[in-house]
Scaffold this motif. Structure first.
Motif, short mmCIF file in Angstrom:
data_model
loop_
_atom_site.label_atom_id
_atom_site.label_comp_id
_atom_site.label_asym_id
_atom_site.label_seq_id
_atom_site.Cartn_x
_atom_site.Cartn_y
_atom_site.Cartn_z
N HIS A 75 16.59 78.56 90.23
CA HIS A 75 17.76 77.70 90.28
C HIS A 75 17.47 76.49 91.17
CE1 HIS A 75 20.34 80.61 88.21
NE2 HIS A 75 19.65 81.53 88.88
N ILE A 76 17.73 75.31 90.64
CA ILE A 76 17.47 74.05 91.33
C ILE A 76 18.72 73.19 91.25
CG2 ILE A 76 16.01 71.98 91.43
CD1 ILE A 76 13.94 73.51 89.72
N VAL A 77 19.01 72.47 92.33
CA VAL A 77 20.04 71.43 92.30
C VAL A 77 19.36 70.10 92.58
CG1 VAL A 77 22.17 70.52 93.28
CG2 VAL A 77 21.87 72.99 93.03
N ALA A 78 19.37 69.21 91.60
CA ALA A 78 18.80 67.86 91.76
C ALA A 78 19.96 66.88 91.90
CB ALA A 78 17.92 67.51 90.57
N SER A 79 19.97 66.13 92.99
CA SER A 79 21.08 65.21 93.26
C SER A 79 20.63 63.77 93.09
CB SER A 79 21.62 65.42 94.67
OG SER A 79 22.14 66.73 94.82
N ILE A 80 21.45 63.01 92.39
CA ILE A 80 21.27 61.57 92.25
C ILE A 80 22.26 60.93 93.20
CG2 ILE A 80 21.33 59.62 90.65
CD1 ILE A 80 21.01 61.77 88.38
N ILE A 81 21.77 60.36 94.28
CA ILE A 81 22.66 59.90 95.35
C ILE A 81 22.70 58.38 95.40
CG2 ILE A 81 23.01 59.87 97.86
CD1 ILE A 81 21.96 62.70 97.96
N LYS A 82 23.90 57.85 95.38
CA LYS A 82 24.11 56.42 95.52
C LYS A 82 24.23 56.09 97.01
CE LYS A 82 24.21 55.70 91.10
NZ LYS A 82 23.23 54.85 90.42
N GLU A 83 23.24 55.39 97.54
CA GLU A 83 23.20 55.07 98.96
C GLU A 83 24.14 53.90 99.28
OE1 GLU A 83 21.75 57.10 100.80
OE2 GLU A 83 20.10 58.02 99.70
N THR A 84 24.48 53.76 100.56
CA THR A 84 25.42 52.71 100.97
C THR A 84 24.86 51.31 100.75
OG1 THR A 84 24.56 52.91 103.24
CG2 THR A 84 26.54 54.18 102.68
N ASP A 85 23.53 51.18 100.69
CA ASP A 85 22.94 49.86 100.46
C ASP A 85 22.83 49.50 98.98
OD1 ASP A 85 20.91 51.50 99.61
OD2 ASP A 85 19.39 50.77 101.01
N GLY A 86 23.36 50.37 98.12
CA GLY A 86 23.34 50.11 96.69
C GLY A 86 22.16 50.73 95.96
N SER A 87 21.22 51.29 96.68
CA SER A 87 20.05 51.92 96.05
C SER A 87 20.39 53.33 95.59
CB SER A 87 18.88 51.95 97.02
OG SER A 87 19.18 52.78 98.14
N THR A 88 19.50 53.90 94.81
CA THR A 88 19.66 55.28 94.32
C THR A 88 18.50 56.12 94.83
OG1 THR A 88 20.76 54.49 92.32
CG2 THR A 88 19.87 56.72 92.27
N SER A 89 18.80 57.29 95.37
CA SER A 89 17.75 58.21 95.80
C SER A 89 17.91 59.54 95.08
CB SER A 89 17.79 58.42 97.32
OG SER A 89 19.02 59.01 97.72
N TYR A 90 16.83 60.31 95.07
CA TYR A 90 16.79 61.57 94.32
C TYR A 90 16.39 62.69 95.26
CZ TYR A 90 17.06 58.38 90.41
OH TYR A 90 17.48 57.40 89.55
N HIS A 91 17.16 63.77 95.22
CA HIS A 91 16.96 64.90 96.13
C HIS A 91 16.92 66.19 95.32
CE1 HIS A 91 18.19 62.45 99.76
NE2 HIS A 91 18.60 61.69 98.76
N VAL A 92 16.09 67.13 95.79
CA VAL A 92 15.98 68.43 95.13
C VAL A 92 16.19 69.52 96.16
CG1 VAL A 92 14.38 70.04 94.03
CG2 VAL A 92 14.53 67.70 93.22
#
Length: 294
Positions: free
Chosen positions: A263-280
Motif C-alpha cells: 500500500h502506497i500513498v502518493a501525494s501531489i502537493i501544491k506548494e505556496t510558491d505555486g510549484s508542485t511537489s510529489y511525495h510518497v
C-alpha cells in the motif's frame, strides 16, 4: 577484508511481514566510505538476490542525516523509492532514534527530504523529466503487454526511466499477462527501465485509488512487488493528464499477483510558491536483523 557490519532486511509498503517489498540494508555508518570498493558493494547486492540492496554511509555534509547508495544486481541507481523508505527505517533503528520526525537523505539524485509520522515514512521526490514517446514505441509496449492503453503513455525519469501507461480499470491491470521476452527487448531497445501499468478502481470508496504493477525484466525483475519510484512516476503522469488544481492523494495497491499486499500513498502537493511537489508514503517493518562479514 574481515570487516563485520550490521545488516537488516526491511519489508516496505506494509505493516505485515512478508507482504511488502524487501530491501537489504547494510550499515557502514561507522566506517569510511573509502574502505569499501564499488566491486564489493555490487557483490553484496548480487548475493542478497533482492531487487535492490542499499548501503548507509556517513554523509558528506552535516546538512544530511546519512548517505545512501542503492544497487540492483546489475548496477548502482541514483535513486529508488522503496529502498529510500526501508533504509530510513533501518537508519532509525541502527541509530536507536525514536524521536526523529524529519530527515534528509543524501544520494546520487540529490537531497531527499523525509518525514516520519507515527511509523509512516514519506519522501519528497527529486525533480524529474516527463517526456512523450512515439506511436511506434507505444505499439511495441501494447503488444508486449497484450493490451491497449486508454491514453498515450509517457516516459518519467524518476531515478529509473519508467514508461507509465493506463488501462481501463484496476481489473485489467491486475489481470495483465506480459510477454516478458518481448518486453525485455522493448525496454532494452528503448533504454527504459520498464513499464508502470495502472488502472483506476472504479467502485472504490476512496477517490483516486489505483491498482499498479511494475515490470522491469531488463533488470532481472520481471515484476517488482511494490514500487516507490513507480508510484512517483504514476502521480506525475496523472497530474500531467488531469491537471489537479489542489493537493491530491493517489492511493495505490500493488503486489497482489505476487502474493503481496503493498500500500502506497502518493501525494501531489501544491506548494505556496505555486510549484508542485510529489511525495510518497508507506510503512516499513524489519524482518531480519544480523551481521555480514566482508
Amino acid at each position: 577484508m574481515g570487516l563485520t557490519v550490521p545488516f537488516k532486511q526491511v519489508d516496505v509498503f506494509t505493516e505485515v511481514p512478508f507482504k511488502g517489498n524487501p530491501i537489504a540494508v547494510i550499515n557502514f555508518l561507522d566506517i569510511d566510505e573509502s574502505e569499501v570498493t564499488q566491486e564489493q558493494l555490487q557483490a553484496i547486492a548480487i548475493w542478497t538476490n533482492l531487487s535492490e540492496t542499499s548501503f548507509l554511509f556517513k554523509p558528506s555534509d552535516e546538512k544530511y542525516d546519512y548517505k545512501l547508495r542503492i544497487f540492483t544486481s546489475l548496477s548502482e541507481l541514483p535513486f529508488a523509492g522503496h529502498p529510500t523508505i526501508g533504509s530510513c527505517k533501518a537508519f532509525l533503528e541502527f541509530t536507536q532514534n525514536t524521536t526523529a520526525t524529519s530527515l534528509v537523505q543524501e544520494c546520487r539524485a540529490g537531497a531527499i527530504p523525509l518525514t516520519v509520522n507515527e511509523g509512516l515514512i514519506s519522501f519528497k521526490a527529486a525533480l524529474f523529466d516527463f517526456e512523450g514517446i512515439s506511436d511506434e514505441v507505444i505499439t511495441g509496449y501494447e503488444q508486449s503487454l497484450g493490451l491497449k492503453f486508454i491514453v498515450a503513455p509517457a516516459l518519467l525519469r524518476t531515478g529509473p526511466n519508467w514508461v507509465v501507461a493506463l488501462v481501463e480499470d484496476a481489473e485489467t491491470c491486475f489481470n495483465a499477462n506480459p510477454n516478458f521476452t518481448m518486453l525485455t527487448e522493448q525496454t532494452k531497445q528503448n533504454k527504459h527501465c520498464g513499464v508502470i501499468l495502472a488502472g483506476v478502481k472504479k467502485n472504490a470508496s476512496i477517490k483516486n485509488s489505483y491498482e499498479m504493477r511494475a515490470f522491469s525484466p531488463l533488470d532481472k525483475v520481471d515484476e517488482d512487488p511494490v514500487c516507490g519510484s513507480g508510484s512517483v512516476a504514476l502521480a506525475r503522469y496523472l497530474q500531467e493528464l488531469y491537471k489537479f488544481e489542489e493537493t491530491t492523494k493517489i492511493t495505490i495497491s500493488q503486489g497482489g499477483r505476487l502474493g503481496r499486499d503493498g500500500h502506497i500513498v502518493a501525494s501531489i502537493i501544491k506548494e505556496t510558491d505555486g510549484s508542485t511537489s510529489y511525495h510518497v508514503a508507506g510503512h516499513a517493518i524489519t524482518v531480519v536483523n544480523g551481521k555480514i562479514t566482508l
